[in-house]
Design an enzyme around this catalytic site. Sequence first.
Site, PDB file in Angstrom:
ATOM      1  N   GLY A  37     -18.375  29.557 -51.205  1.00 55.20           N
ATOM      2  CA  GLY A  37     -18.616  29.885 -52.508  1.00 55.20           C
ATOM      3  C   GLY A  37     -19.314  28.700 -53.139  1.00 55.20           C
ATOM      4  O   GLY A  37     -20.177  28.049 -52.469  1.00 55.20           O
ATOM      5  N   HIS A  43     -27.861  29.881 -51.510  1.00 57.36           N
ATOM      6  CA  HIS A  43     -27.107  31.129 -51.078  1.00 57.36           C
ATOM      7  C   HIS A  43     -27.774  32.180 -51.577  1.00 57.36           C
ATOM      8  O   HIS A  43     -27.779  33.453 -50.815  1.00 57.36           O
ATOM      9  CB  HIS A  43     -25.644  30.963 -51.713  1.00 57.36           C
ATOM     10  CG  HIS A  43     -25.131  29.877 -51.276  1.00 57.36           C
ATOM     11  ND1 HIS A  43     -24.832  28.954 -52.164  1.00 57.36           N
ATOM     12  CD2 HIS A  43     -24.148  29.610 -50.257  1.00 57.36           C
ATOM     13  CE1 HIS A  43     -23.998  27.995 -51.542  1.00 57.36           C
ATOM     14  NE2 HIS A  43     -23.583  28.090 -50.481  1.00 57.36           N
TER      15      HIS A  43
END
Lengths: 313, 313
Positions: A37, A43
């Site tokens: 996260g 990402h």
Amino acid sequence: MAGKENLKIITDKNQMRTWTRAMRSQGKTIALVPTMGFLHDGHLSLIEEAHKHTHLVVVSIYVNPSQFAPSEDLSTYPSDFDGDIRKLMAVPGGVDAVFHPYNLYDYGVESARCGNGVVSNGTAVVSCLEESGSGHETWVRVERLEKGMCGVRRPVFFRGVATIVAKLFNIVEPDVAVFGKKDYQQWRIIRRMVRDLDFSINIVGSEIMRDVDGLAMSSRNVGLSLEERQKALSINRSLSKAKSAAERGELNCKSLKSLVVDEIREAGGELDYVEIVEQESLEVVEQIKSPVVILIAAWFGKVRLIDNIEISI
Amino acid sequence: MAGKENLKIITDKNQMRTWTRAMRSQGKTIALVPTMGFLHDGHLSLIEEAHKHTHLVVVSIYVNPSQFAPSEDLSTYPSDFDGDIRKLMAVPGGVDAVFHPYNLYDYGVESARCGNGVVSNGTAVVSCLEESGSGHETWVRVERLEKGMCGVRRPVFFRGVATIVAKLFNIVEPDVAVFGKKDYQQWRIIRRMVRDLDFSINIVGSEIMRDVDGLAMSSRNVGLSLEERQKALSINRSLSKAKSAAERGELNCKSLKSLVVDEIREAGGELDYVEIVEQESLEVVEQIKSPVVILIAAWFGKVRLIDNIEISI
């Protein structure tokens, strides 16, 4: 390409596997992008890479307690699930499912009963997971590659990473999984684990994403002051210089390491390690004869940054 | 029920997985019965058990080098592949495929390049596999359950078993796998590994098969002289006596162990261990309060036999 308006969020591991199997039975291939996260553009680039390989993309968001030592920052690890979801909804190509489990080490009654005390395995490797009294006791270790570099200061780290990735592979059952080459040692460890345990999963390494000033993207960059960030640019600069030198014929690793060390020290960074290693085995080399990678970890202020550059001559 | 006239023998791991996936896409469920060959009726009972759970049954025959210490009997481990195939063709319900790989630790060029020397992992655990110079370096360990009993004398054994079973699971991708409860510690270790690594496989424990005289079936029984075999019957006799005593209210484990020890010693056996342990955790208990199992290993002549009995009060 725009993102998707609806995002399937799955928290239960059995529902996750059921979803994958249903998709596969429709002829779809699936990529997994494992994350903890607090997503940034690095990402998101993994997700874009994933779309090149499969019909569907699953992103997992799970902060894995077994890769943190009790002395490390599990409790303060940053999270922003709502922000993550917003980013995932906007990512080009979208995301088909988010796997966001609460606790992947909770095995119910049996687990609690067995969880009385810390396991001693003779090597004094204890993570936050054991400290919490979990009954989990099965560990995957990639014994050569987990040694050295980031494995020196963080003896529980790669054991925890390999184990949680094996679990995620068994839950999500993807065809492809994408890992960032910024975490180079981790990427090689996962590839080796997949080979050695015969997982039927293609492990894709995604190239390092850099900000316009050249700094490799990382959640930790927000901890740098403006001044520290300026200094930290020496990392990428030194790696590029060493690569150029190698391409011009300087194949002695001692000389190449000196280039890197000097550049970073002059900028005010404190080196954790600089190693020039063979790309597959991560064995230290003295003279470049086959494809190598220069791996760095260095502190700027209170922030430890890692980076690397591959050299294939 | 008669056996099958045609038996599919698969030696390549990719072909094995392709076969499973093709069967699954036709709605078939698959059970795996892992063996090291030299099959006896105990193995065949595992296959009959497997048929109760799935449409199709795969038997693997592979002598796993990583569960043997260099001092152990890998090179002399008995094999009779033709005999095994004849038995499998005659087994009630048949067998749908035999997986008989040549070497599951051969990873090609990369493997050979990395295989220069034995890995030291700090615990001096070295098997025949490392000694052969394999580049394999990923190990699955079930850290609590692998301790004690058979793990004491054979420190590489359960590490090798857990690792090869994980590999077989990833190659065959079965829905069910059947293990004999004669190897009780092994069965519990595999169950725990499956739980902890989230394998989507139902692990079935199959009851111990005994000859008419009560001796638990084992490939090793052929090594017993007639006289030694008579003596070895004390194992099962002592276990039954202890169970009866417990059912009559003797719940003190010291007393129950004495019954077993005395019976076996009087018969001329040499005990390796007798332990009364909790069934799930394999933790030694002093007083029976929950389901336990008595685990024994004992030598008769040059043959080491293991056996056990569950007691659920």
